[in-house]
Design an enzyme around this catalytic site. Structure first.
Site, PDB file in Angstrom:
ATOM      1  N   ASP A 264     -17.948   1.665  39.899  1.00 20.30           N
ATOM      2  CA  ASP A 264     -17.093   1.447  38.744  1.00 20.30           C
ATOM      3  C   ASP A 264     -15.825   0.748  39.246  1.00 20.30           C
ATOM      4  OD1 ASP A 264     -16.056   1.381  36.199  1.00 20.30           O
ATOM      5  OD2 ASP A 264     -16.517   3.464  35.737  1.00 20.30           O
TER       6      ASP A 264
HETATM    7  C1  BGC Z   1     -15.362   1.905  32.983  1.00 20.76           C
HETATM    8  C2  BGC Z   1     -16.752   1.324  32.949  1.00 20.76           C
HETATM    9  C3  BGC Z   1     -16.690  -0.137  32.581  1.00 20.76           C
HETATM   10  C4  BGC Z   1     -15.813  -0.852  33.596  1.00 20.76           C
HETATM   11  C5  BGC Z   1     -15.717  -2.361  33.376  1.00 20.76           C
HETATM   12  C6  BGC Z   1     -14.411   1.062  33.835  1.00 20.76           C
HETATM   13  O1  BGC Z   1     -13.100   1.482  33.699  1.00 20.76           O
HETATM   14  O2  BGC Z   1     -15.413   3.234  33.459  1.00 20.76           O
HETATM   15  O3  BGC Z   1     -17.543   2.055  32.057  1.00 20.76           O
HETATM   16  O4  BGC Z   1     -17.968  -0.683  32.534  1.00 20.76           O
HETATM   17  O5  BGC Z   1     -14.506  -0.309  33.513  1.00 20.76           O
HETATM   18  O6  BGC Z   1     -14.986  -2.675  32.265  1.00 20.76           O
END
Ligand code: BGC
Length: 738
Positions: A264
């Site tokens: 993530d």
């Molecule tokens: C979130 C993810 C997301 C990623 C990209 C993160 O903060 O937890 O679910 O896909 O950002 O935007």
């Protein structure tokens, strides 16, 4: 280099050939996912792509820019490997569908698959070839803002719907070039964040991890999902991003996954913040050896992997495996033929077919929680005037919900607009906002609302939460209606006219203090672009409600966690042994109150159970029967039931099958969903439904973590909610282990 989708047997050869031609730096480049600049190509990014230092870009949806990034990758980098272009396409793209937990309330995999398919088409038109969806964390804590993004609390429902979404996104990805790669997230256990506070620690016994949190991921892997994203959270002391039990043992060794795993946002350097590592280099090391292939946003792989390989702390073999996982997916996607996107081949935003699908999904996602004396549906023949009150009646952006980077509020039709259109001149409509926002503390607008309600035959109140109150990092410690909404309801209730509450929210709210002050509650979640027409149709009976809760609704926040598939405990509560705090007389003997598992001030039941949802007719279940009384492990049993529409309107029902294994080597939940069917019945019509139950559907992970079906007697129920009472029993005759 010719990039085309190879048959699977040639694919590994292609991957190997490529790896042989790549330098370590180029392999590492494939593992780097960097943020786009938003509408232009900065020189630094151009050089990085041309130099083979970047394998994927996220958050770039300007088509000209995406096409240029791809051109640089294909024409200017040494090996010409196209980029993955990632984006959070969570519940639609330009056309916004209900938030995922709302989609889960449809219990309709076909509709959900179609929604994902249409979202994929709209996203692909912007050059996106990879979505960070679906989110399939089990959501059992409505304080957690991200419950909005989940498919609910149940492993079976979430598994079926996860597969539908993955298919919807990826369909056609291999050959037609229209589908996009999916990414199930967040692997794993994120939904169990302590106290429902985002990013918080999780402590999940492995047996529960395997029985509750992992099944949707397993189902998605079996359905061919291209990628997984790790969770931000710490799982039993080892953050998911560096958790080899998850990434290596379970995902690769047990499940045989051959796509790639992405971190993530910044979750690799955050390993040091968690306290697992001392610095970025160690974070890169821990993540890589645990099985994390690609790093999102941060640059620790780019900075440190080459040194770690040169120092022989990470083997060349491990680096090859990581790069191979990414290349395999790029090859399967056939990116060579589709790196350049021609928008002309895609539907344009606002396509009526897309809006229509969003509308149907919004209709089926709304759950009728309460309908006293059949106050709904309203009738244009019986009303002369209608009051429409509330801060969410006419908010084109708020009705879209969380995660709508690309959602176009211009496409939104609000409830106020739709009601005006539906009623035309036939019913006088009085609209008063009443509160500036759902979270306002001023009661200044109440007087005007009271006037409108007094002067109208009936009232529809649009309350709940704006989009900003749920989603990532937007958690609440108290999940009642925010601001002075409860006071507004109390004032309008006192007038004594029919009062219908429509709730738009990103989570289950604790509605106990208002449930008796309104005549009906329609829970609409954040319904998306077509909220208005969907809600207007339901209120006026053009459509019958058919949504069912994918999550349990607590009475008060303090009951959390509360979910239907709980364990029995040694002292289960029953209506007879629960005592309310107000019933305890002065000086009562300690033993006179209590003795079982409940709260003195909230009892033991939820306000609305999982699976609950009313409609404008009555469905009756009768004659449940099994095809056999005894089955052996490995066999299938049919469970049949008759369902009758005993009311006066055609409507849809979601029939749900639950089982219980009352005696097992580890204690099992009091009920578990194992099947469901959505049916449409005309008034008076009876249909026999048949559910197939394989003994493997009753398997669970035992003390040794292995999955097995244990012999013995099982209970089975079928009905319209998790409280279905029509049941029977059957027996499984032999033990087995996989
Ligand atoms: C979130 C993810 C997301 C990623 C990209 C993160 O903060 O937890 O679910 O896909 O950002 O935007």
């Amino acid at each position: 280099m010719i990039w085309d989708p190879d048959p699977e047997d040639l694919l590994e050869e292609r991957v190997r050939e490529l790896l042989e031609r790549m330098t370590p730096e180029e392999k590492i480049g494939q593992l780097c996912l960097v943020n786009g600049a938003g509408g232009h190509v900065p020189d630094s990014l151009r050089w990085d792509i041309a130099g083979g230092h970047v394998g994927a870009v996220l958050n770039e949806v300007d088509l000209g820019t995406v096409n240029e990034l791809q051109r640089v990758a294909v024409e200017e980098s040494r090996l010409g490997i196209p980029l993955l272009i990632g984006r959070d396409v969570i519940h639609g793209f330009k056309t916004v569908f209900p938030i995922p937990v709302g989609q889960a309330a449809t219990w309709n995999p076909d509709l959900i698959e179609r929604g994902a398919r249409l979202a994929a088409l709209e996203a692909a038109a912007a050059g996106v070839n990879w979505t960070f969806a679906p989110m399939i964390d089990i959501g059992r804590d409505p304080r957690w803002g991200r419950i909005a993004e989940t498919l609910g609390e149940d492993p079976h429902l979430a598994s079926v719907l996860a597969v539908a979404m993955v298919r919807g996104f990826q369909e056609g990805a291999l050959s037609e070039g229209h589908g996009i790669a999916a990414c199930v997230k967040h692997f794993a256990g994120y939904g169990a964040s302590e106290s429902g506070r985002d990013y918080n620690t999780t402590d999940i016994p492995e047996i529960e991890l395997r029985n509750v949190h992992l099944p949707p991921f397993r189902a998605a892997v079996d359905a061919g999902v291209a990628s997984l994203m790790t969770s931000f959270s710490d799982l039993n002391g080892v953050p998911a991003t560096a958790n080899a039990l998850l990434l290596e043992q379970i995902l690769r060794e047990e499940w045989g996954f051959d796509g790639f795993v992405v971190s993530d946002w910044d979750s690799v350097p955050q390993l040091a913040v968690h306290g697992l590592t001392a610095d970025d280099r160690e974070s890169a090391y821990e993540a890589a050896i645990a099985g994390l292939d690609m790093e999102m946003a941060s640059g620790t792989y780019r900075e440190h992997l080459a040194t770690l390989v040169a120092e022989e702390r990470i083997s060349p073999h491990r680096l090859d495996a990581m790069a191979a996982n990414v290349l395999r997916i790029k090859l399967r996607l056939g990116l060579s033929d589709r790196w350049h996107t021609d928008p002309g081949v895609f539907p344009v935003p606002g396509d009526p077919e897309h809006l229509d699908a969003a509308r149907t999904t919004a209709v089926q996602s709304a759950v009728l929680l309460v309908n006293r004396d059949g106050v709904l549906p309203l009738s244009t023949h019986e009303l002369e005037s209608l009051a429409v009150i509330g801060p969410l009646a006419d908010e084109p952006a708020e009705q879209l919900g969380t995660w709508v980077f690309d959602g176009d509020p211009q496409l939104s039709v609000t409830p106020l607009q739709a009601l005006r259109e539906l009623l035309g001149g036939s019913v006088e409509l009085r609209y008063v906002r009443g509160m500036e926002m759902t979270r306002s503390w001023s009661t200044e607008g109440f007087a005007e609302a009271v006037d409108a309600v007094r002067g109208s035959d009936a009232t529809v109140l649009f309350l709940g939460e704006e989009a900003i109150l749920s989603g990532e990092a937007h958690c609440r410690a108290d999940i009642r209606l925010p601001g002075v909404q409860e006071e507004l309801i109390a004032e309008l209730h006192a007038i004594g006219k029919p009062l219908v509450l429509v709730v738009m929210a990103g989570r289950p709210l604790a509605l106990e203090s208002v449930v008796d002050q309104v005549d009906a509650i329609l829970y609409a979640w954040h319904p998306g672009s077509m909220a208005g027409p969907a809600i207007a149709d339901l209120l006026f009976g053009e459509q019958s409600p058919s949504g069912k809760l994918p999550v349990t609704f607590p009475r008060v926040t303090g009951q959390i966690p509360i979910y239907y598939a709980h364990k029995n405990t040694g002292k289960p509560a029953t209506p007879e042994n629960v005592v309310h705090i107000d019933e305890i007389p002065r000086g009562a003997d300690h033993h006179s109150a209590g003795g079982s598992s409940f709260h003195l001030d909230a009892g033991h039941t939820p306000l609305f159970p999982f699976g609950h949802g009313l409609t404008y007719t009555e469905f009756e279940y009768s004659d449940i029967r099994t095809s056999r009384e005894v089955v052996s492990v490995g066999e299938t049993l049919a469970v049949d039931v008759d369902v009758t529409n005993a009311g006066g309107r055609e409507a849809e029902e979601v029939a749900q099958l639950y089982v219980r294994d009352p005696v097992a080597s580890v204690t099992r939940p009091v009920r578990e969903l194992k099947g469901f069917q959505r049916i449409r019945l005309a008034p008076g019509e009876t249909r026999t439904l048949s559910f197939e139950l394989h003994t493997d559907d009753l398997a669970f992970h035992g003390r040794d973590m292995r999955r097995r079906t244990e012999p013995g007697r099982f209970h089975v129920w079928i009905g319209g909610s998790s409280q279905a009472h029509l049941g029977t029993e059957f027996e499984i005759s032999h033990p087995s282990e996989e």
